[in-house]
Scaffold this motif. Structure first.
Motif, PDB file in Angstrom:
ATOM      1  N   LEU A 234     -78.835  -6.438  26.202  1.00  0.00           N
ATOM      2  CA  LEU A 234     -78.257  -7.373  25.244  1.00  0.00           C
ATOM      3  C   LEU A 234     -78.033  -8.674  25.990  1.00  0.00           C
ATOM      4  CD1 LEU A 234     -75.477  -5.328  23.387  1.00  0.00           C
ATOM      5  CD2 LEU A 234     -77.028  -6.898  22.227  1.00  0.00           C
ATOM      6  N   THR A 235     -77.971  -9.785  25.276  1.00  0.00           N
ATOM      7  CA  THR A 235     -77.585 -11.041  25.913  1.00  0.00           C
ATOM      8  C   THR A 235     -76.499 -11.713  25.101  1.00  0.00           C
ATOM      9  OG1 THR A 235     -79.093 -12.554  24.760  1.00  0.00           O
ATOM     10  CG2 THR A 235     -79.973 -11.396  26.688  1.00  0.00           C
ATOM     11  N   THR A 236     -75.724 -12.536  25.782  1.00  0.00           N
ATOM     12  CA  THR A 236     -74.848 -13.459  25.078  1.00  0.00           C
ATOM     13  C   THR A 236     -75.720 -14.578  24.518  1.00  0.00           C
ATOM     14  OG1 THR A 236     -74.481 -14.902  26.992  1.00  0.00           O
ATOM     15  CG2 THR A 236     -73.021 -12.984  26.754  1.00  0.00           C
ATOM     16  N   ARG A 257     -72.098  -9.427  17.092  1.00  0.00           N
ATOM     17  CA  ARG A 257     -72.044  -8.572  15.893  1.00  0.00           C
ATOM     18  C   ARG A 257     -71.043  -7.438  16.148  1.00  0.00           C
ATOM     19  NH1 ARG A 257     -73.746 -10.429  11.319  1.00  0.00           N
ATOM     20  NH2 ARG A 257     -73.342 -12.415  12.315  1.00  0.00           N
ATOM     21  N   GLY A 258     -70.169  -7.205  15.208  1.00  0.00           N
ATOM     22  CA  GLY A 258     -69.154  -6.171  15.405  1.00  0.00           C
ATOM     23  C   GLY A 258     -69.732  -4.812  15.723  1.00  0.00           C
ATOM     24  N   SER A 259     -70.848  -4.483  15.079  1.00  0.00           N
ATOM     25  CA  SER A 259     -71.449  -3.170  15.290  1.00  0.00           C
ATOM     26  C   SER A 259     -72.183  -3.049  16.619  1.00  0.00           C
ATOM     27  CB  SER A 259     -72.405  -2.824  14.145  1.00  0.00           C
ATOM     28  OG  SER A 259     -73.378  -3.840  13.970  1.00  0.00           O
ATOM     29  N   SER A 260     -72.293  -4.146  17.376  1.00  0.00           N
ATOM     30  CA  SER A 260     -72.882  -4.010  18.707  1.00  0.00           C
ATOM     31  C   SER A 260     -71.991  -3.139  19.592  1.00  0.00           C
ATOM     32  CB  SER A 260     -73.104  -5.380  19.357  1.00  0.00           C
ATOM     33  OG  SER A 260     -71.885  -5.942  19.822  1.00  0.00           O
ATOM     34  N   ALA A 261     -70.702  -3.072  19.263  1.00  0.00           N
ATOM     35  CA  ALA A 261     -69.799  -2.197  20.013  1.00  0.00           C
ATOM     36  C   ALA A 261     -70.250  -0.745  19.916  1.00  0.00           C
ATOM     37  CB  ALA A 261     -68.368  -2.347  19.494  1.00  0.00           C
ATOM     38  N   LEU A 282     -67.947 -12.295  22.245  1.00  0.00           N
ATOM     39  CA  LEU A 282     -67.810 -11.033  21.518  1.00  0.00           C
ATOM     40  C   LEU A 282     -67.253 -11.181  20.105  1.00  0.00           C
ATOM     41  CD1 LEU A 282     -66.137  -8.868  24.335  1.00  0.00           C
ATOM     42  CD2 LEU A 282     -68.558  -8.948  23.737  1.00  0.00           C
ATOM     43  N   TRP A 283     -66.317 -12.122  19.934  1.00  0.00           N
ATOM     44  CA  TRP A 283     -65.561 -12.247  18.684  1.00  0.00           C
ATOM     45  C   TRP A 283     -64.889 -10.925  18.315  1.00  0.00           C
ATOM     46  CZ3 TRP A 283     -64.107 -16.829  17.861  1.00  0.00           C
ATOM     47  CH2 TRP A 283     -64.940 -17.916  18.149  1.00  0.00           C
ATOM     48  N   ARG A 284     -64.422 -10.241  19.335  1.00  0.00           N
ATOM     49  CA  ARG A 284     -63.587  -9.051  19.164  1.00  0.00           C
ATOM     50  C   ARG A 284     -62.852  -8.845  20.485  1.00  0.00           C
ATOM     51  NH1 ARG A 284     -68.972  -7.076  19.437  1.00  0.00           N
ATOM     52  NH2 ARG A 284     -69.409  -5.804  21.288  1.00  0.00           N
ATOM     53  N   TRP A 399     -81.589 -23.459  25.329  1.00  0.00           N
ATOM     54  CA  TRP A 399     -80.777 -23.787  24.148  1.00  0.00           C
ATOM     55  C   TRP A 399     -79.353 -23.998  24.632  1.00  0.00           C
ATOM     56  CZ3 TRP A 399     -82.164 -22.867  18.606  1.00  0.00           C
ATOM     57  CH2 TRP A 399     -81.147 -23.305  17.740  1.00  0.00           C
ATOM     58  N   HIS A 400     -78.836 -25.205  24.436  1.00  0.00           N
ATOM     59  CA  HIS A 400     -77.503 -25.551  24.925  1.00  0.00           C
ATOM     60  C   HIS A 400     -76.583 -25.850  23.748  1.00  0.00           C
ATOM     61  CE1 HIS A 400     -79.352 -25.624  28.834  1.00  0.00           C
ATOM     62  NE2 HIS A 400     -80.214 -26.537  28.436  1.00  0.00           N
ATOM     63  N   HIS A 401     -75.409 -25.272  23.810  1.00  0.00           N
ATOM     64  CA  HIS A 401     -74.466 -25.334  22.700  1.00  0.00           C
ATOM     65  C   HIS A 401     -73.059 -25.455  23.291  1.00  0.00           C
ATOM     66  CE1 HIS A 401     -73.194 -24.413  18.557  1.00  0.00           C
ATOM     67  NE2 HIS A 401     -72.245 -23.676  19.094  1.00  0.00           N
ATOM     68  N   PRO A 402     -72.137 -26.105  22.604  1.00  0.00           N
ATOM     69  CA  PRO A 402     -70.758 -26.182  23.111  1.00  0.00           C
ATOM     70  C   PRO A 402     -70.015 -24.873  22.852  1.00  0.00           C
ATOM     71  CG  PRO A 402     -70.926 -27.370  21.033  1.00  0.00           C
ATOM     72  CD  PRO A 402     -72.318 -26.939  21.390  1.00  0.00           C
ATOM     73  N   TYR A 403     -70.348 -23.853  23.637  1.00  0.00           N
ATOM     74  CA  TYR A 403     -69.873 -22.497  23.341  1.00  0.00           C
ATOM     75  C   TYR A 403     -68.361 -22.340  23.441  1.00  0.00           C
ATOM     76  CZ  TYR A 403     -74.804 -21.202  23.802  1.00  0.00           C
ATOM     77  OH  TYR A 403     -76.164 -21.112  23.648  1.00  0.00           O
ATOM     78  N   GLY A 404     -67.804 -22.626  24.582  1.00  0.00           N
ATOM     79  CA  GLY A 404     -66.407 -22.289  24.791  1.00  0.00           C
ATOM     80  C   GLY A 404     -65.422 -23.261  24.173  1.00  0.00           C
ATOM     81  N   PHE A 405     -65.456 -24.503  24.613  1.00  0.00           N
ATOM     82  CA  PHE A 405     -64.510 -25.511  24.133  1.00  0.00           C
ATOM     83  C   PHE A 405     -64.765 -25.831  22.666  1.00  0.00           C
ATOM     84  CE2 PHE A 405     -62.273 -29.690  25.384  1.00  0.00           C
ATOM     85  CZ  PHE A 405     -61.057 -29.056  25.551  1.00  0.00           C
TER      86      PHE A 405
END
Length: 532
Positions: A234-236, A257-261, A282-284, A399-405
Motif C-alpha cells: 500500500l502507499t500513502t 479508505r476505512g476498509s483498508s484497515a 489514515l483519516w482514522r 504529484w505534490h500536494h499540501p498534505y499536512g498543513f
C-alpha cells in the motif's frame, strides 16, 4: 589551496556563498530592508524569481525543492515579509521539504519602538513553523548557519530553516565564507543485525505487507523485490509511484479508505517505510494491524508515536530495502491472492466514484493526455482529493500536494517553482475555484517567465468540501457559496492563454496545446464537463 573570496558587504557575500553551495535560483521580493541581500545575486550568477507576494515566494521555493530534491531558497524582508512566508514554511515543515528562508531583521528592538516592519519576536515567530529559526549576529555566524541548514537538509529529515540577519550587518563589509566544500553527511543506516532479523521475519511471514510513504519516494527498485517476496503493498498519497499501480499484489494509494484497515489486519507482518501514518495518511486513529508492525524512518519521533511499533529501525529506507534485497535473494511464497487484491482496488475506486460523482472520468481523461513524466502540483480541492487516490503514478515524487498543513493557494506558485526547476519538462497545476484566488496574482510570474504551464481551475461554484462536511455534521451550510470572477478574463488580463473546454476530448486537446505554449494557460473546467 583555494583563494579566499574578496571582501564585500555581507548581503552580497551570502549570495556568493549560496551559489558556491549549489544554489542556482532564489525566490523572493526585494525591499528597502533586504536590498543588501540583492547586491550580490547577479554577480554570483544566481537567477532571481520575483514573486508577487511573499507567500508565493515561499511556495515557489517549496515547489522547486520538491522537483529537484535540492533546497529551495527564499529572500524576504523584515516583519511582514517574513510573516507572509510563514504559511509556506509551515507547509514545508509538515511535508518534509528543504526550504531555507533568509530574512533581514532590525538591528535593535528592545529599546526602540515604532521602527518600520518592527516585530516583537521575529525569530520566535518563524520558529513556530520551522525546524529552527536563528539570528546571525556576525558574518561568521551567518555562514555557519547557512552551512548548518544545508548539512541538515542532506543528513536528517529535511524541514525548513529560517535565518535572520540584522540590516546593519548586511550592509557591513565582511570577509568571504570558507571556500572549502561542504562535507557530505550520510543518513543513518540500519545495522547488519537489524537487516538480518527483518529478512528472517519476511521469510517467515505468510502475508507480509509493505506500506510506503513520502519518505521512501527515492526508492525505484521496490517492485521486483516485492514480486520476488510475494509481498503485498500500500502507499500513502505521497508514496504513489514507488510501486507500479498494476503490480498484482499492490493495493494502491487507498490507505485512507476505512476498509483498508481490514486488509492491513490480514497481514501477519506490516513494514511501514518513510511514513508518519498520520491523521492525513489514515483519516482514522488506528492503522488496523494485528500482526507485527515494523517502522523504518530517519526521524526518531516517528518511531515512538502512538502506533507503538513492535520493531523500530532508525535508518534510510532506500538503503534498508537494498540491504534486504541482498539478504533475501530467493523467491518467496505467501498467501496473498492477486485476484482478491485487484477486486479490492476496484471496490475502492467505485466508492470514490460514488462519493465524488463526475470527478473520476475527468481525472482519467486528464491523465491520458499527460506525458508520463508530468509533475503535478495540486491544491486543496475536491478534484485533487479524488485524483490522489485513483490516479496511478508512473513514477514517485511527481504529484505534490499540501498534505499536512493543508494550505489553500499552494498549487499555482508551487507549480511555478517546479516549472522553473524543470525547464523543458511538463508541469501542471490543479486548483479549485476558491483556493486559486488565494495566490492567483502569481499568474503574472508564470507569464513573465514564459512558462508552458497548464493551470487547471476546477470550478464547482462553492466550497464543496466544506459544504459537505457541514451537512454531515447537521450544520446548515453557511458562507460556502461565493461570487467568482470571470477567470478567463482575469487570466487574459495577466497575459496568459486561456481555454474553457466543454468536453473531455476538448480538455485533452487544450492540455496538450498548453504544454507546448510559450506561456501559461488557464484551463477553466466546470464540474459538469464529464456529462457534456
Amino acid at each position: 589551496m583555494s583563494e579566499s573570496p574578496p571582501e564585500r558587504p555581507l548581503g552580497a557575500q551570502i549570495s556568493h556563498m549560496l551559489k558556491s553551495r549549489g544554489v542556482d535560483v532564489i525566490f523572493g521580493i526585494p525591499g528597502v530592508h533586504n536590498q543588501e541581500m540583492y547586491r550580490g545575486i547577479e554577480e554570483a550568477g544566481i537567477t532571481h524569481v520575483l514573486a508577487r507576494h511573499e507567500q508565493g515566494a515561499g511556495f515557489m521555493a517549496d515547489g522547486y525543492a520538491r522537483a529537484t530534491g535540492r533546497p529551495g531558497v527564499a529572500y524576504v524582508i523584515t516583519g511582514p515579509g517574513l510573516c507572509n512566508t510563514l504559511t509556506p514554511l509551515g507547509q514545508a515543515y509538515s511535508d518534509s521539504v528543504p526550504v531555507l528562508a533568509i530574512s533581514s531583521c532590525l538591528g535593535e528592538t528592545a529599546a526602540t519602538r515604532g521602527q518600520l516592519h518592527q516585530m516583537k519576536d521575529q525569530e520566535g515567530a518563524a520558529r513556530t513553523v520551522c525546524d529552527w529559526s536563528e539570528t546571525a549576529r556576525t558574518a561568521d555566524a551567518a555562514y555557519a548557519l547557512i552551512d548548518r541548514a544545508l548539512m541538515e537538509f542532506q543528513s536528517a529529515r529535511p524541514r525548513p530553516k529560517h535565518i535572520s540577519v540584522p540590516i546593519p550587518l548586511l550592509q557591513a563589509r565582511a570577509a568571504g565564507h570558507d571556500p572549502a566544500p561542504l562535507p557530505t553527511a550520510p543518513l543513518p543506516k540500519a545495522s547488519g543485525t537489524q537487516v538480518t532479523d527483518l529478512a528472517a521475519q519476511i521469510r517467515a511471514a505468510k502475508r507480509p505487507l509493505f506500506i510506503f510513504g513520502g519518505g521512501a519516494k527515492g526508492i525505484d527498485f521496490a517492485a521486483p523485490l516485492l514480486a520476488r517476496w510475494q509481498a503485498a503493498s500500500l502507499t500513502t498519497y505521497a508514496g504513489r509511484g514507488i510501486v507500479p499501480a498494476d503490480a498484482p499484489l499492490h493495493f494502491g494509494a487507498y490507505l485512507a479508505r476505512g476498509s483498508s484497515a481490514d486488509m492491513i489486519g490480514q497481514a501477519d507482518l506490516v513494514i511501514a517505510l518513510g511514513t508518519e501514518l498520520s491523521e492525513v495518511d489514515l483519516w482514522r486513529d488506528k492503522l488496523g494491524h494485528s500482526g507485527t508492525l515494523v517502522r523504518v524512518d530517519i526521524d526518531p519521533q516517528v518511531l515512538s508515536d502512538r502506533h507503538r511499533a513492535d520493531v523500530t529501525v532508525l535508518g534510510d529506507c532506500a538503503a534498508l530495502l537494498a540491504d534486504l534485497g541482498a539478504a533475501l535473494p530467493d523467491t518467496g511464497a505467501t498467501d496473498w491472492d492477486a485476484g482478491a487484491v485487484a477486486k479490492q482496488r476496484h471496490m475502492w475506486r467505485a466508492e470514490i466514484m460514488t462519493e465524488r460523482p463526475g470527478i473520476v472520468p475527468v481525472a482519467d481523461a486528464l491523465r491520458a493526455a499527460l506525458p508520463a513524466d508530468t509533475m503535478i502540483y495540486s491544491d486543496m480541492t475536491q478534484f485533487a482529493y479524488a485524483a490522489k487516490e485513483i490516479w496511478p503514478m508512473a513514477r514517485a515524487g511527481h504529484w505534490h500536494h499540501p498534505y499536512g498543513f493543508g494550505t489553500l493557494g499552494y498549487a499555482l506558485p508551487a507549480a511555478i517553482g517546479g516549472a522553473v526547476a524543470r525547464r523543458g519538462l511538463p508541469t501542471v497545476a490543479i486548483a479549485g475555484d476558491y483556493g486559486f484566488q488565494f495566490t492567483l496574482q502569481e499568474l503574472g510570474v508564470a507569464v513573465e517567465l514564459g512558462l508552458p504551464l497548464p493551470i487547471i481551475v476546477w470550478d464547482n461554484g462553492k466550497l464543496g468540501e466544506i459544504e459537505a462536511s457541514m451537512v454531515r455534521a447537521q450544520i446548515a451550510p453557511n458562507a460556502v457559496i461565493q461570487r467568482n470572477p470571470d477567470f478567463i478574463m482575469l487570466a487574459r488580463a495577466y497575459g496568459a492563454y486561456t481555454a474553457a473546454p466543454g468536453s473531455l476530448d476538448a480538455l485533452q486537446k487544450d492540455v496538450t496545446k498548453a504544454l507546448a505554449a510559450d506561456g501559461p494557460t488557464l484551463i477553466y473546467v466546470t464540474s459538469d464537463i464529464a456529462g457534456a
